[in-house]
Design a protein around this motif. Structure first.
Motif, PDB file in Angstrom:
ATOM      1  N   CYS A  51       0.983  -1.355   0.003  1.00 43.81           N
ATOM      2  CA  CYS A  51      -0.133   0.064   0.119  1.00 43.81           C
ATOM      3  C   CYS A  51       0.892   1.306  -0.098  1.00 43.81           C
ATOM      4  O   CYS A  51       1.647   1.209   0.921  1.00 43.81           O
ATOM      5  CB  CYS A  51      -0.679   0.177   1.199  1.00 43.81           C
ATOM      6  SG  CYS A  51      -1.867   1.288   1.425  1.00 43.81           S
ATOM      7  N   VAL A  52       0.637   2.307  -1.040  1.00 46.13           N
ATOM      8  CA  VAL A  52       1.571   3.417  -1.001  1.00 46.13           C
ATOM      9  C   VAL A  52       1.026   4.592  -0.110  1.00 46.13           C
ATOM     10  O   VAL A  52       1.734   5.760  -0.097  1.00 46.13           O
ATOM     11  CB  VAL A  52       1.517   3.979  -2.569  1.00 46.13           C
ATOM     12  CG1 VAL A  52       1.941   2.963  -3.345  1.00 46.13           C
ATOM     13  CG2 VAL A  52       0.151   4.333  -2.791  1.00 46.13           C
ATOM     14  N   TYR A  59      -0.079  14.282   0.996  1.00 43.54           N
ATOM     15  CA  TYR A  59       0.053  14.305  -0.424  1.00 43.54           C
ATOM     16  C   TYR A  59      -1.346  14.340  -0.981  1.00 43.54           C
ATOM     17  O   TYR A  59      -1.905  14.518  -1.905  1.00 43.54           O
ATOM     18  CB  TYR A  59       0.716  12.831  -0.711  1.00 43.54           C
ATOM     19  CG  TYR A  59       0.559  12.593  -2.136  1.00 43.54           C
ATOM     20  CD1 TYR A  59       1.181  13.253  -3.102  1.00 43.54           C
ATOM     21  CD2 TYR A  59      -0.219  11.454  -2.529  1.00 43.54           C
ATOM     22  CE1 TYR A  59       1.219  12.657  -4.462  1.00 43.54           C
ATOM     23  CE2 TYR A  59      -0.373  10.855  -3.523  1.00 43.54           C
ATOM     24  CZ  TYR A  59       0.214  11.747  -4.826  1.00 43.54           C
ATOM     25  OH  TYR A  59       0.041  11.139  -6.169  1.00 43.54           O
ATOM     26  N   SER A  60      -2.305  13.275  -0.187  1.00 42.66           N
ATOM     27  CA  SER A  60      -3.557  13.209  -0.560  1.00 42.66           C
ATOM     28  C   SER A  60      -4.493  12.653   0.640  1.00 42.66           C
ATOM     29  O   SER A  60      -3.748  12.929   1.766  1.00 42.66           O
ATOM     30  CB  SER A  60      -3.775  12.133  -1.677  1.00 42.66           C
ATOM     31  OG  SER A  60      -3.800  10.739  -1.074  1.00 42.66           O
ATOM     32  N   SER A  61      -5.781  12.778   0.720  1.00 38.05           N
ATOM     33  CA  SER A  61      -6.727  12.515   1.724  1.00 38.05           C
ATOM     34  C   SER A  61      -6.114  10.955   2.398  1.00 38.05           C
ATOM     35  O   SER A  61      -6.754  10.866   3.611  1.00 38.05           O
ATOM     36  CB  SER A  61      -7.984  12.565   1.435  1.00 38.05           C
ATOM     37  OG  SER A  61      -8.443  11.568   0.632  1.00 38.05           O
ATOM     38  N   GLU A  62      -5.662  10.374   1.649  1.00 39.01           N
ATOM     39  CA  GLU A  62      -5.412   8.797   2.208  1.00 39.01           C
ATOM     40  C   GLU A  62      -4.096   8.782   3.347  1.00 39.01           C
ATOM     41  O   GLU A  62      -2.963   9.425   3.019  1.00 39.01           O
ATOM     42  CB  GLU A  62      -5.174   8.035   1.082  1.00 39.01           C
ATOM     43  CG  GLU A  62      -6.447   7.799   0.355  1.00 39.01           C
ATOM     44  CD  GLU A  62      -6.288   6.726  -0.904  1.00 39.01           C
ATOM     45  OE1 GLU A  62      -6.295   5.402  -0.554  1.00 39.01           O
ATOM     46  OE2 GLU A  62      -6.630   7.071  -1.772  1.00 39.01           O
ATOM     47  N   TYR A  63      -4.223   7.817   4.225  1.00 39.48           N
ATOM     48  CA  TYR A  63      -3.007   7.572   5.065  1.00 39.48           C
ATOM     49  C   TYR A  63      -3.228   6.290   5.524  1.00 39.48           C
ATOM     50  O   TYR A  63      -4.066   5.578   5.680  1.00 39.48           O
ATOM     51  CB  TYR A  63      -3.013   8.613   6.344  1.00 39.48           C
ATOM     52  CG  TYR A  63      -4.121   8.614   7.113  1.00 39.48           C
ATOM     53  CD1 TYR A  63      -5.404   9.308   6.926  1.00 39.48           C
ATOM     54  CD2 TYR A  63      -4.159   8.284   8.305  1.00 39.48           C
ATOM     55  CE1 TYR A  63      -6.456   9.263   7.771  1.00 39.48           C
ATOM     56  CE2 TYR A  63      -5.298   8.086   9.292  1.00 39.48           C
ATOM     57  CZ  TYR A  63      -6.519   8.609   8.835  1.00 39.48           C
ATOM     58  OH  TYR A  63      -7.483   8.743   9.681  1.00 39.48           O
ATOM     59  N   SER A  67      -6.100   3.215   5.848  1.00 43.53           N
ATOM     60  CA  SER A  67      -5.813   2.324   4.794  1.00 43.53           C
ATOM     61  C   SER A  67      -6.312   0.844   5.615  1.00 43.53           C
ATOM     62  O   SER A  67      -7.046  -0.027   5.096  1.00 43.53           O
ATOM     63  CB  SER A  67      -4.735   2.165   4.183  1.00 43.53           C
ATOM     64  OG  SER A  67      -4.681   1.307   2.929  1.00 43.53           O
ATOM     65  N   ALA A  68      -5.511   0.500   6.681  1.00 45.17           N
ATOM     66  CA  ALA A  68      -5.697  -0.630   7.335  1.00 45.17           C
ATOM     67  C   ALA A  68      -6.989  -0.855   7.899  1.00 45.17           C
ATOM     68  O   ALA A  68      -7.983  -1.764   7.740  1.00 45.17           O
ATOM     69  CB  ALA A  68      -4.830  -0.711   8.458  1.00 45.17           C
ATOM     70  N   ASP A  69      -7.746   0.421   8.236  1.00 45.57           N
ATOM     71  CA  ASP A  69      -9.055   0.401   8.732  1.00 45.57           C
ATOM     72  C   ASP A  69     -10.113   0.026   7.598  1.00 45.57           C
ATOM     73  O   ASP A  69     -11.087  -0.769   7.906  1.00 45.57           O
ATOM     74  CB  ASP A  69      -9.394   1.781   9.524  1.00 45.57           C
ATOM     75  CG  ASP A  69     -10.557   1.874  10.108  1.00 45.57           C
ATOM     76  OD1 ASP A  69     -10.719   1.150  11.121  1.00 45.57           O
ATOM     77  OD2 ASP A  69     -11.494   2.491   9.713  1.00 45.57           O
ATOM     78  N   MET A 102      -5.794   3.868  -2.699  1.00 47.82           N
ATOM     79  CA  MET A 102      -4.555   3.368  -2.357  1.00 47.82           C
ATOM     80  C   MET A 102      -4.978   1.766  -1.724  1.00 47.82           C
ATOM     81  O   MET A 102      -4.110   0.649  -1.690  1.00 47.82           O
ATOM     82  CB  MET A 102      -3.745   3.773  -1.466  1.00 47.82           C
ATOM     83  CG  MET A 102      -3.241   5.492  -2.140  1.00 47.82           C
ATOM     84  SD  MET A 102      -2.374   6.251  -0.948  1.00 47.82           S
ATOM     85  CE  MET A 102      -2.040   7.770  -2.346  1.00 47.82           C
ATOM     86  N   SER A 103      -6.011   1.659  -0.837  1.00 49.45           N
ATOM     87  CA  SER A 103      -6.469   0.650  -0.198  1.00 49.45           C
ATOM     88  C   SER A 103      -7.054  -0.477  -1.027  1.00 49.45           C
ATOM     89  O   SER A 103      -6.862  -1.524  -1.026  1.00 49.45           O
ATOM     90  CB  SER A 103      -7.551   0.804   1.067  1.00 49.45           C
ATOM     91  OG  SER A 103      -7.082   2.045   1.644  1.00 49.45           O
TER      92      SER A 103
END
Ligand code: NPG
Length: 372
Positions: A51-52, A59-63, A67-69, A102-103
């Motif tokens: 996962c990036v 960088y974007s809204s993802e973290y 992602s794990a959640d 990403m997820s």
């Protein structure tokens, strides 16, 4: 095949040097790896994905924690419930969940890897790669001073990288580009990346980069400002390339139609996976839009998949697909080594690489086994 279980593994990988961009500094990559186990008529197979997502949503809204959640609570349950799962099905099964590209990408990649390994096919071949090695660029972070920047660039140029990308931000743009041009000459392929640090008001200032003959300027304006990029593209001569704004083939089509970019950086994680990345490649190829493969400081696992993608025919510009030693002192797979400015495309089944058990154990901070 049926998805029977998934391992979520967190690893912590110190970078060889801090990597500074307009949105922050990375010193250690906190990475979520995913190992998918599938059962098919011929027995079990497993595959990996990386996962990036970064630690923070900058960088974007993802973290990475999110992602794990979302994988645990929303994505994996949909796949466990499906009677049949393969790489091509994952995207459709996860479509009702909004965003979280990403997820979605990491589970799709792991399922594809498992499926291809089971049938002895390589990721590169499956995507439609036409080359067995790819030319590599390198992304150079913002430095404290011009002499330090020039020393870094010097090291990369002598290592053989065929293209240099300079990270820029207001206050660190014209001077570093001018210094690199003066020191290394006009033949070096140079591009810049602003990671959304400017506004359309800066158009006149950005036009001053025109004289340096850059390959492109990447994502100068905010993610949502596609129209702003279309306006900017008319005001500067440097070709505009989009990264953050492109989250799907659909947004790519809109950006192209609006004239917001003439080049696209394809990052599979940002667009939900390698199959969507290939659709963007195909779309761009049909429209004469050049593409190149971006990077998110991946380990050898993610790098293997990126290098496979970068071997498709529309990837006509060198990517941010640098060698393992540009990022880490020890990679978790056999290291990717730069030879004559290129990396070899893995040709074995699936991604063609697997984590080395001891190297993986040394950087693992937690593991979690998820089942239906
Ligand atoms: O070589 O993997 C690499 C890094 C390439 O500059 C790079 N990535 O904005 O494209 C980017 C940037 C990035 C790095 C983005 C880390 C997000 C996190």
């Amino acid at each position: 095949m049926k998805l029977t279980g998934v391992e979520l593994r967190r690893i912590s990988m110190p970078l060889v040097a801090p990597f500074r961009t307009s949105f922050g500094v990375e010193t250690t990559r906190d990475i979520l790896l995913l190992r998918a186990v599938l059962a098919g008529p011929d027995g079990e197979s497993e595959g990996w994905g990386e996962c990036v997502a970064m630690s923070d949503p900058l960088y974007s809204s993802e973290y990475v924690d999110a992602s794990a959640d979302v994988l645990r609570r929303f994505l994996l349950p949909r796949l466990f419930a499906a009677p049949h799962v393969d790489g091509a099905a994952v995207g459709h099964l996860l479509e009702p969940v909004k965003g979280h590209w990403m997820s979605k990408a990491v589970i799709e990649t792991a399922v594809l890897d498992a499926e291809l390994r089971a049938t002895g096919r390589s990721f590169a071949r499956e995507l439609g790669a036409t080359r067995d090695r790819v030319p590599c660029g390198v992304s150079v972070g913002i430095h404290d001073s011009i002499p330090e920047l020039l020393a870094s660039v010097e090291g990369y140029v002598s290592a053989g990288y065929v293209r240099i990308k300079l990270k820029i931000e207001p206050g660190w743009d014209l001077a570093p580009v001018r210094a690199v041009r003066e020191r290394f000459g006009d033949d070096l392929l140079v591009q810049v990346d602003a990671n959304t640090a400017y506004t359309l008001q800066d158009a006149q200032h950005l036009a001053r980069l025109d004289e340096f003959g850059l390959l492109l300027i990447e994502q100068p304006l905010p993610e949502e400002d596609v129209l702003g990029h279309a306006s900017l593209a008319k005001l500067i001569r440097t070709p505009v390339c989009l990264d953050e704004s492109i989250t799907s083939a659909r947004t790519a089509a809109a950006a192209i139609t609006l004239g917001a970019c003439s080049i696209i950086n394809i990052k599979p994680g940002r667009v939900g996976g390698y199959l969507e990345a290939r659709r963007i490649h195909d779309l761009c190829r049909a429209h004469g839009i050049a593409v190149w493969c971006g990077g998110m400081l991946e380990t050898g696992l993610g790098r293997a998949a990126n290098v496979a993608l970068a071997a498709l025919p529309g990837f006509t510009l060198p990517g941010d697909t640098s060698a393992s030693d540009r990022y880490f002192t020890a990679d978790i797979t056999e290291p990717f080594v730069l030879r004559d400015g290129h990396l070899d495309v893995p040709a074995g089944p699936g991604l063609g690489v697997t984590p080395l058990p001891a190297a993986l154990a040394a950087v693992t901070t937690s593991t979690e086994w998820v089942t239906a």
